[in-house]
Design a protein around this motif. Structure first.
Motif, PDB file in Angstrom:
ATOM      1  N   THR A 170       7.317  -4.223   1.636  1.00 12.31           N
ATOM      2  CA  THR A 170       6.266  -3.734   0.730  1.00 12.31           C
ATOM      3  C   THR A 170       6.301  -4.450  -0.614  1.00 12.31           C
ATOM      4  N   ASN A 171       7.200  -5.440  -0.768  1.00 12.24           N
ATOM      5  CA  ASN A 171       7.319  -6.162  -2.044  1.00 12.24           C
ATOM      6  C   ASN A 171       7.419  -5.175  -3.202  1.00 12.24           C
ATOM      7  N   HIS A 217       7.941 -15.902   3.215  1.00 18.20           N
ATOM      8  CA  HIS A 217       6.914 -15.216   2.428  1.00 18.20           C
ATOM      9  C   HIS A 217       5.843 -14.563   3.286  1.00 18.20           C
ATOM     10  N   LEU A 218       5.753 -14.989   4.557  1.00 21.01           N
ATOM     11  CA  LEU A 218       4.833 -14.308   5.481  1.00 21.01           C
ATOM     12  C   LEU A 218       5.157 -12.821   5.582  1.00 21.01           C
ATOM     13  N   GLY A 221       6.055  -8.321   1.668  1.00 20.17           N
ATOM     14  CA  GLY A 221       4.797  -7.671   1.319  1.00 20.17           C
ATOM     15  C   GLY A 221       3.817  -7.550   2.469  1.00 20.17           C
ATOM     16  N   SER A 222       4.274  -7.812   3.696  1.00 17.72           N
ATOM     17  CA  SER A 222       3.345  -7.776   4.844  1.00 17.72           C
ATOM     18  C   SER A 222       3.153  -6.366   5.386  1.00 17.72           C
ATOM     19  N   VAL A 225       2.986  -5.614   9.348  1.00 16.54           N
ATOM     20  CA  VAL A 225       1.945  -5.915  10.338  1.00 16.54           C
ATOM     21  C   VAL A 225       2.131  -7.273  11.017  1.00 16.54           C
ATOM     22  N   LEU A 226       3.025  -8.124  10.503  1.00 16.07           N
ATOM     23  CA  LEU A 226       3.233  -9.444  11.112  1.00 16.07           C
ATOM     24  C   LEU A 226       4.585  -9.582  11.799  1.00 16.07           C
ATOM     25  N   GLY A 441       1.287  -0.945  -2.251  1.00 16.52           N
ATOM     26  CA  GLY A 441       0.750  -1.458  -0.995  1.00 16.52           C
ATOM     27  C   GLY A 441      -0.497  -0.704  -0.547  1.00 16.52           C
ATOM     28  N   VAL A 480      -3.096  -1.629   6.520  1.00 17.33           N
ATOM     29  CA  VAL A 480      -3.540  -2.683   5.600  1.00 17.33           C
ATOM     30  C   VAL A 480      -4.989  -3.098   5.864  1.00 17.33           C
TER      31      VAL A 480
END
Lengths: 494, 494
Positions: A170-171, A217-218, A221-222, A225-226, A441, A480
């Motif tokens: 969630t960065n 970095h993908l 904060g994703s 979902v990735l 987020g 998201v």
């Protein structure tokens, strides 16, 4: 190959938990998991506690029939591979302290919890890094860094229960972003597991490495979902020699911003936090006794700033801090200032800041927004949002606090008109060139407003990523953004 | 719709440049571009200068029959959309100062040069940011920041000709990474154009924004294989009040590393550079007269460290720097030290560091590697690499210099055995837990060795990204990695 021992009682529990014929898929997943992994790797039926129904928001989701709980990356990979083959959707859960509904299960999802991945490496003193598995709490990382003579750059109220996997995914932000950056800036590398079970490992922690595409970095904060962040190599900072904080009263938001500019100029990188409590929040804390009396400064109707320095050179840093604050007082930027003189004072001022959360949580019927706005349009944003809130509900009470040093305000409104208020406040933030979610987020709860700040081309790019890395959409589906742009959940910017 | 004026002469020039029937596709691209964009947007045939054949490496590629030169994002989008529709591969060119062959054209490619996208916004003083188009040089950004009272955190030797688009796309590093981070850390947002012409714009420059997936980091360090960075919003730092540097001689690489640890402890964030010249490089500079005599310190056979501070508090910073260096001298970490006493001294020491490039470029038959290695395994790496080099060619001369503060060494070997040396030195770096390309990237020239440091799962993930964002592989095809894992260009780690 398949060990049947232990499967039948599990199957029985599952049949009681999910008796319908449509749950054949869940039973297949559990069949694979229970035959290959130890019993601690899953909870079924009545063993699934109510806590798995959501995050720190009030709204709770479906009780998942199964919680999958890998203890290692290999177990995680096996679970994901099975779920991917069977197209079984999963909700990802870390410390479940989120504020956007991302960890709230939807019907048909199993929970994948990282709570058993708890290993923490010793601090690498040469490299100033530490490697943590996803289920390690933030507080455990802070403590390990401290013990080795280092400092970890991120702190948030949920430190004792939030976990590193969730913090990375969630960065996370918090109180010292203006000095150390967001969680993204603390990450020297991640290990992530994709939906198909493949493991991407990048834990060397090199300060310089341009060997092919950066994949870390993908996942930062994703929001899951990735892929799933299973480990992170985290950067540590030198432990501060000096820490001091102060509480100031300023007459207006403009004065608060002027004080920030002043302290930035005079203190440079010493400045480590600049938090604000709007008048109504400070008064609420005082009224409700959420901080131990006597309060360090009386309730005046002004804006309260909690600011902090962290330095490496001892008393001279403390003197610079006091001087800068006294200059601000002399120049009328602040009307009153109290500077911490002891670690007890220091902790007390931070508890006062944290009391704003206790005060807000004590109120019923509150809807909250986590916006950030450029300094130049802050005053305009506040005026427009206030006017819109009044127009929707003239009895609405507004409580604002947060990280003014980053332009990030938690904008809370007490009123039953949640949807209309969200439209109003988030539109005002977007029109001011700001963010509709600075640090919390998007999850499920802010998804309808994402298109206020992200273009159709950007949303299409997010979908390209999702299809490339999770083609069967088993990881946090529907969080998201939706896979189809025409979904009713996506609003058009008014 | 299609304006024919000017097309015929262009078409004639192109026919002369690419007379074969297979160039129908190139003519179609040019037909679209010349009918929709002004003549300055393309060069054809004899107008294409020899400079477009490569980057700063010795090897030159095919002369592209056409150079496409958009002046705006809209023009860039139109060009990409046309090339994507026609499946026309493009080599992307910025300042063409790369050292990995990424901008070297292959047969059949047109050049897409960002050289006409030269707009630079005024500095946003409130946000401490500046927005630059891809073709603005690094030096222009540094100058604009300086004029507005700020400092830009990255500096590299090619500052006058390298451009921001290339800096972002290659995640440039340079001499102050230990203080300010790589180029990635300077980027507050990018505008990128995808192969299909769609524009992703994220130029708000908010310090905190978790509104959906971050797309900026996809393009930073991507070497142009996922999209084209057309603009970047760059972070600026407070301008230093004090700058000072010093040259030290230390007896060994271990002593150099001890000095680094010592200066980090005593100077904290004051320390802004820590560069090394190995004995052979300093001697070579002296012998060849690449720096104006007299040299600040005599040639001794020791290792030469150029270190720098940048501070905000004036003389006291300078005193701390001198004291720390004198303590190091007293403790035998260094055998000689000279500290800059004027801006002339300061510039002179930096010119000495830059002379290492001039010295290396003066040598024939040199193959260079840009490795980084963790501090703990640096000595082991150097021993192993030296033994391997000797075993391959006992007459090989080795010249090492670079950014020891980040563990990043430019490892240059003069010998005809380029491929065997690459295998040896890059394998030694990989086995030491290091990077085979710390700051220069992979391009075409380092691609055969990428699998030394990236796993099959990571390479597969890179291919997923490429297929998702550039499905017809028109953007820098074959750079960084090949689309098919079995390609002969991809070596297996020995």
């Amino acid at each position: 190959m398949v060990c049947r021992s232990g499967l039948d009682p599990v199957d029985g529990a599952l049949r009681r938990a999910t008796p319908s014929a449509t749950d054949e898929r869940v039973r297949s997943v559990l069949g694979i998991v229970s035959s290959r992994l130890p019993p601690a790797a899953f909870l079924v039926g009545s063993d699934v506690g109510d806590g798995y129904r959501g995050d720190a928001t009030d709204e709770k989701g479906a009780l998942p029939p199964v919680v999958l709980r890998p203890a290692t990356t290999d177990e995680l990979s096996l679970i994901l591979s099975a779920c991917n083959d069977l197209r079984q959707p999963l909700v990802l859960q870390g410390g479940r302290t989120g504020l956007a509904g991302g960890a709230r299960p939807m019907e048909g999802e199993l929970s994948l919890s990282l709570e058993r991945m708890k290993r923490l490496s010793p601090v690498n003193v040469d490299a100033a890094t530490i490697v943590a598995e996803a289920g390690v709490t933030l507080q455990e990382v802070q403590a390990a860094a401290n013990e080795a003579g280092f400092f970890f750059g991120v702190d948030i109220g949920a430190r004792g229960s939030c976990t590193i996997g969730g913090n990375v995914a969630t960065n996370a932000g918090g109180i010292r972003v203006l000095r150390y950056g967001m969680f993204r800036a603390q990450v020297a590398g991640v290990e992530a597991v994709l939906a198909d079970g493949s493991v991407l490992s990048s834990l060397k922690g090199l300060p310089k490495d341009n060997s092919g595409l950066d994949l870390n970095h993908l996942f930062i904060g994703s929001e899951g979902v990735l892929g799933i962040v299973s480990k992170a190599c985290l950067k540590l900072w030198p432990k501060p020699v000096t820490e001091a904080n102060a509480l100031c009263v300023v007459p207006s938001i403009d004065a608060a911003q002027d004080l920030l500019v002043r302290l930035r100029q005079s203190l440079g990188s010493l400045l480590s936090a600049f938090e604000i409590l709007f008048p109504e929040v400070y008064a609420g804390i005082a009224r409700g006794g959420f901080a131990a009396p006597p309060l360090p400064l009386p309730v005046t109707g002004g804006y309260y700033i909690l600011t902090e320095i962290q330095g490496q050179t001892g008393d001279s840093d403390r003197e610079r801090f006091s001087e800068a604050l006294m200059d601000a007082l002399d120049d009328g930027l602040a009307s009153d200032v109290v500077v911490s003189q002891s670690s007890r004072d220091f902790e007390g001022l931070w508890r006062l800041r944290e009391a704003s959360n206790s005060f807000i949580f004590s109120l019923s019927n509150v809807v909250g927004f986590d916006v950030s706005v450029p300094a130049a349009s802050m005053a305009r944003f506040l005026d427009r949002a206030a006017a819109s809130v009044r127009a929707i509900d003239r009895h609405a009470e507004t409580y604002i606090f947060g990280h003014l040093g980053d332009g990030n305000l938690h904008y809370m409104v007490r009123s039953p008109e949640h949807d209309a208020l969200a439209d109003a406040v988030l539109t005002a933030a977007a029109e001011a060139g700001g963010s509709i979610s600075a640090e919390h987020g998007i999850g499920l709860d802010k998804k309808p407003w994402l298109s206020l700040v992200r273009s159709p081309a950007e949303l299409a790019a997010m979908r390209r990523l999702k299809r490339a890395f999770d083609p069967h959409s088993i990881l946090n589906p529907g969080r998201v953004f939706d896979l189809e742009p025409s979904h009713a959940g996506e609003k058009v910017c008014p």
